[in-house]
Design an enzyme around this catalytic site. Structure first.
Site, short mmCIF file in Angstrom:
data_model
loop_
_atom_site.label_atom_id
_atom_site.label_comp_id
_atom_site.label_asym_id
_atom_site.label_seq_id
_atom_site.Cartn_x
_atom_site.Cartn_y
_atom_site.Cartn_z
N ILE A 32 -42.54 -29.05 -41.34
CA ILE A 32 -43.95 -29.38 -41.60
C ILE A 32 -44.64 -28.28 -42.41
O ILE A 32 -45.37 -28.56 -43.36
CB ILE A 32 -44.70 -29.60 -40.27
CG1 ILE A 32 -44.03 -30.71 -39.46
CG2 ILE A 32 -46.17 -29.94 -40.54
CD1 ILE A 32 -43.94 -32.04 -40.18
N ASP A 43 -42.87 -16.92 -42.54
CA ASP A 43 -41.86 -17.31 -41.55
C ASP A 43 -41.13 -16.04 -41.10
O ASP A 43 -40.81 -15.18 -41.92
CB ASP A 43 -40.86 -18.30 -42.15
CG ASP A 43 -40.12 -19.08 -41.08
OD1 ASP A 43 -40.41 -20.27 -40.90
OD2 ASP A 43 -39.25 -18.48 -40.40
N THR A 77 -43.06 -26.58 -30.92
CA THR A 77 -43.48 -26.57 -29.51
C THR A 77 -42.45 -27.37 -28.71
O THR A 77 -42.68 -28.54 -28.39
CB THR A 77 -44.89 -27.17 -29.33
OG1 THR A 77 -44.99 -28.40 -30.08
CG2 THR A 77 -45.96 -26.21 -29.81
N LYS A 107 -52.50 -37.60 -30.72
CA LYS A 107 -51.12 -37.38 -31.18
C LYS A 107 -50.11 -37.71 -30.09
O LYS A 107 -49.09 -38.37 -30.32
CB LYS A 107 -50.95 -35.93 -31.65
CG LYS A 107 -49.50 -35.53 -31.97
CD LYS A 107 -48.93 -36.36 -33.12
CE LYS A 107 -47.43 -36.08 -33.32
NZ LYS A 107 -47.14 -34.74 -33.81
N ARG A 110 -48.01 -61.63 -31.12
CA ARG A 110 -48.54 -60.47 -30.40
C ARG A 110 -47.46 -59.66 -29.68
O ARG A 110 -47.74 -58.91 -28.76
CB ARG A 110 -49.62 -60.93 -29.40
CG ARG A 110 -50.88 -61.43 -30.10
CD ARG A 110 -51.92 -61.93 -29.12
NE ARG A 110 -51.51 -63.13 -28.42
CZ ARG A 110 -51.55 -64.36 -28.94
NH1 ARG A 110 -51.98 -64.54 -30.19
NH2 ARG A 110 -51.17 -65.41 -28.24
N CYS A 126 -40.46 -35.04 -31.79
CA CYS A 126 -41.75 -35.62 -31.39
C CYS A 126 -41.63 -36.60 -30.23
O CYS A 126 -42.09 -36.31 -29.12
CB CYS A 126 -42.39 -36.34 -32.59
SG CYS A 126 -43.03 -35.22 -33.86
N TYR A 163 -30.49 -37.24 -35.13
CA TYR A 163 -31.23 -38.07 -34.17
C TYR A 163 -31.69 -39.40 -34.77
O TYR A 163 -32.05 -40.32 -34.04
CB TYR A 163 -32.42 -37.31 -33.59
CG TYR A 163 -33.67 -37.30 -34.45
CD1 TYR A 163 -34.64 -38.29 -34.30
CD2 TYR A 163 -33.87 -36.33 -35.41
CE1 TYR A 163 -35.78 -38.29 -35.09
CE2 TYR A 163 -35.01 -36.32 -36.19
CZ TYR A 163 -35.96 -37.29 -36.03
OH TYR A 163 -37.09 -37.30 -36.81
N LYS A 164 -31.70 -39.50 -36.11
CA LYS A 164 -32.04 -40.77 -36.77
C LYS A 164 -31.30 -40.85 -38.09
O LYS A 164 -30.72 -39.87 -38.56
CB LYS A 164 -33.55 -40.91 -36.98
CG LYS A 164 -34.14 -39.96 -38.00
CD LYS A 164 -35.66 -40.05 -38.04
CE LYS A 164 -36.19 -41.37 -38.55
NZ LYS A 164 -36.04 -41.53 -40.02
N ARG A 211 -32.18 -32.11 -33.95
CA ARG A 211 -32.96 -31.69 -32.79
C ARG A 211 -33.09 -32.83 -31.77
O ARG A 211 -33.47 -33.93 -32.11
CB ARG A 211 -34.35 -31.23 -33.23
CG ARG A 211 -34.35 -29.88 -33.92
CD ARG A 211 -35.73 -29.50 -34.39
NE ARG A 211 -36.24 -30.38 -35.43
CZ ARG A 211 -37.47 -30.30 -35.95
NH1 ARG A 211 -38.32 -29.40 -35.49
NH2 ARG A 211 -37.84 -31.12 -36.91
N LYS A 229 -26.14 -49.06 -32.38
CA LYS A 229 -27.32 -49.24 -33.25
C LYS A 229 -27.34 -50.61 -33.94
O LYS A 229 -28.28 -50.92 -34.67
CB LYS A 229 -27.34 -48.14 -34.32
CG LYS A 229 -27.37 -46.71 -33.77
CD LYS A 229 -28.65 -46.40 -33.03
CE LYS A 229 -29.82 -46.24 -33.97
NZ LYS A 229 -31.06 -45.82 -33.26
#
Length: 427
Positions: free
Chosen positions: A20, A39, A91, A207, A247, A261, A318-319, A326, A404
């Site tokens: 980020i 950094d 974090t 968030k 819906r 996240c 992870y994706k 991570r 998947k």
């Protein structure tokens, strides 16, 4: 340089040059700000200076080079004086004795301590790192300076970071109105989406709510997958049809939830209250999916008489189509397979770092009893007949477990494979 808007903010110090911080610093520099990127990792700083990025993100290298060549972006290992400071550090979640997790604020507090000698009255501090409610206010109260503090949480998707930095709406919460307005002045230099201002507590909660909503939706899909395995229904077909309702929008199941996240943020709500039992249950369900996948794979192999199998893992990140490992569910799937006596090899053409050894495709499949697909990379989605024909002779047994639902199952079956699909009780 000329000042931007109503506030005399010319120089910005960005703390943390990861997924980020580096895009944000580069974006600000390319929009006219004098930016110092900081950094503590000297190797990373030198790589950025030399145009050697370890972050696999479309367009980022060009953006960074443009910022550095313009002289608007300077990267270093220590903070300096500035008009505004933006904190973009991790974090992570720390495990607690009761099995839950809490936010590790040590990186944020270290960043605050690093900039404190350079912060002057009237300066602005923006925290982009995801944090629990009330954190921004508490940090402000410890500073004992006449400054402005705001929270502007990042809301981007790896693989689309630059596009979403510009196009996504942003929320900015200040410890007072002026703090929010000062931060808004900075972000509107490059954000084309709407920028909503509020108080810092609300911004922090928004968030966390966004990612908790998705985590709960995925948990629902994973629970449906378990149920469908039991009662003889294909969960993927069922979800597709259920989503025809105007819906209803059920997400897809999978081997677990990863990344920095969605798999982390719900815990930051849980740690603040005893009224988050549903959120905690969803988080625990998703955290338990790697065990479910491991047990399902070993159970199917045992039915076929295969003990202590060699298993080929397709996917460490992870994706799909990112290099970020991570909190990847693959880590726990592999760990549990190894603990149960399996031999495991892992192939991932995107991953640059992983806790377990990464193999070439040939090394991964050589003598394997089973292929387990854990990540939805395009390179796996586009495996065709010729590719399967090359894979077949190198395997000991023709079994593939798709968590998947990305493979063309008909092609694998024609090649003689037994194909197992997570959540398909209609085998």
């Amino acid at each position: 340089m000329e000042k931007h808007g109503d506030y005399d903010i010319k120089k910005i110090c960005v703390i943390g040059l990861g997924y980020i911080g580096l895009p944000t610093a580069s974006m600000l520099a390319n929009h006219g700000y004098d930016v110092v990127g900081v950094d503590v990792n000297e190797k990373r700083v030198n790589q950025i200076k030399n145009g050697e990025l370890k972050i696999e993100e479309p367009g980022l290298l060009t953006l960074v080079k443009g910022a550095i060549n313009s002289k608007n972006l300077n990267v270093r290992t220590s903070a300096t004086e500035a008009d505004a400071f933006i904190i973009c550090v991790p974090t992570p979640a720390l495990a607690k004795e009761d099995g839950s997790k809490k936010c590790d604020l040590s990186y944020v507090m270290s960043a605050v301590e690093a900039i404190l000698p350079f912060v002057k009255d009237g300066n602005l501090i923006v925290i982009e790192s995801t944090i629990p409610p009330e954190t921004t206010k508490k940090i402000y109260e410890t500073l004992n300076k006449k400054i402005y503090v705001a929270h502007c949480p990042e809301r981007v998707l790896p693989g689309k970071i630059l596009k979403e930095l510009v196009e996504n709406d942003r929320i900015i919460g200040g410890i007072n109105k002026k703090s929010a307005e000062m931060a808004k002045e900075i972000y509107k230099s490059f954000v084309e989406g709407q920028i909503y201002t509020t108080d810092s507590n609300t911004a922090e909660m928004v968030k966390l709510m966004e990612n908790t909503y998705r985590d709960i939706n995925i948990a629902l899909a994973n629970e449906f997958a378990k149920i469908c395995d039991e009662i003889g229904v294909n969960v993927w077909d069922a979800i597709k049809i259920a989503n025809k309702h105007p819906r209803v929008n059920i997400l897809n199941p999978g081997p677990g939830v990863g990344g920095h996240c969605i798999s982390i943020d719900p815990w930051f709500i849980v740690e603040k209250t005893n009224n988050a039992k549903f959120i905690r249950a969803a988080r625990e369900l998703n955290d338990n999916m790697p065990a479910y996948v491991c047990n399902s794979v070993l159970s199917e192999l045992k039915k076929l008489g295969i003990e202590k199998p060699k298993i080929s893992i397709f996917g460490a990140t992870y994706k799909g189509n990112v290099e970020d490992t991570r909190e990847s569910p693959s880590k726990n799937v592999i760990k549990m397979l190894l603990e149960n006596g399996a031999t495991v090899s892992t192939y991932d053409p995107h991953a640059s770092y992983f806790e377990y050894p990464l193999s070439t495709l040939d090394e991964c499949i050589s003598g394997s009893d089973c292929i387990v697909v854990l990540t939805d990379h395009d390179v796996f989605k586009t495996i065709k007949k010729d590719d399967i024909d090359e894979i077949c002779p190198k395997l000991k047994n023709k079994i593939v477990f798709d968590t998947k639902n990305i493979l063309e199952h008909s092609l694998w079956k024609k090649a003689g494979f037994t194909v197992k699909l997570l959540g398909n009780g209609a085998w």
